[in-house]
Design a protein around this motif. Sequence first.
Motif, PDB file in Angstrom:
ATOM      1  N   UNK A   7      31.987  32.023  30.316  1.00 57.10           N
ATOM      2  CA  UNK A   7      32.367  31.042  31.332  1.00 57.10           C
ATOM      3  C   UNK A   7      33.347  31.644  32.330  1.00 57.10           C
ATOM      4  N   UNK A   8      34.313  32.435  31.849  1.00 59.07           N
ATOM      5  CA  UNK A   8      35.279  33.086  32.736  1.00 59.07           C
ATOM      6  C   UNK A   8      34.566  34.059  33.677  1.00 59.07           C
ATOM      7  N   UNK A   9      33.600  34.802  33.150  1.00 62.35           N
ATOM      8  CA  UNK A   9      32.830  35.724  33.977  1.00 62.35           C
ATOM      9  C   UNK A   9      32.055  34.972  35.055  1.00 62.35           C
ATOM     10  N   UNK A  42      33.276  33.778  22.574  1.00 65.12           N
ATOM     11  CA  UNK A  42      32.254  34.437  23.394  1.00 65.12           C
ATOM     12  C   UNK A  42      31.799  33.537  24.536  1.00 65.12           C
ATOM     13  N   UNK A  43      31.665  32.232  24.256  1.00 68.15           N
ATOM     14  CA  UNK A  43      31.307  31.280  25.309  1.00 68.15           C
ATOM     15  C   UNK A  43      32.377  31.256  26.395  1.00 68.15           C
ATOM     16  N   UNK A  86      27.435  25.074  36.135  1.00 64.23           N
ATOM     17  CA  UNK A  86      28.031  23.941  35.437  1.00 64.23           C
ATOM     18  C   UNK A  86      27.125  23.359  34.361  1.00 64.23           C
ATOM     19  N   UNK A  87      25.862  23.715  34.364  1.00 63.98           N
ATOM     20  CA  UNK A  87      24.969  23.231  33.321  1.00 63.98           C
ATOM     21  C   UNK A  87      25.362  23.896  32.017  1.00 63.98           C
ATOM     22  N   UNK A  88      25.511  23.100  30.989  1.00 62.62           N
ATOM     23  CA  UNK A  88      25.981  23.635  29.716  1.00 62.62           C
ATOM     24  C   UNK A  88      25.086  23.144  28.597  1.00 62.62           C
TER      25      UNK A  88
END
Length: 173
Positions: free
Chosen positions: A163-165, A158-159, A27-29
């Motif tokens: 995130x989905x991965x 790409x982000x 969750x860190x972004x």
Amino acid sequence: MPSSYQAPSRKDKQQATTHSQSSSTNTTKETATVGKILASKGNDLFALRPQNTLHEAVEMLRDKRIGALVVKNSEGGLQGILSERDIVRKLAETPGQTLAQKVEDVMTTNVEVCHPDDALITVLRKMTEGRFRHMPVIDDGNLVGIVTIGDVVNYRLNELEYEALQLKQLIVG
């Protein structure tokens, strides 16, 4: 009972587990910035002088396969930007007489700029609200690159894939 048999103990239920992820790592972004786009795409910058003709500009746009050129003054500072849209407007106003005109007579002089540490979401909002697709990047008063709306959208896609991965890995384990 065989002599090698041992009754189960508490230790048997403790399995070695690995933790390649945690809720904090998932969750860190980090804030996506203009600088990250420039780092991945490079700082290629194609520029013209105000005295160049639109014919020269059109050839450069074609040869470099880009949609806009920055216009620099004699000191190398940003003086304007010339986009395909600027040229199309001039073509409509002066059919048959456009390509001989000077860049300085057609370019946009009130140029929105951004900085390497600007958040991409801020840049995307400016582009959307201003209805333009190219933004020069200024760092310490120097022109260091240009970002396009395509760069920003591609970076964000790409982000989202990443995130989905991460979510899939979190769910699957």
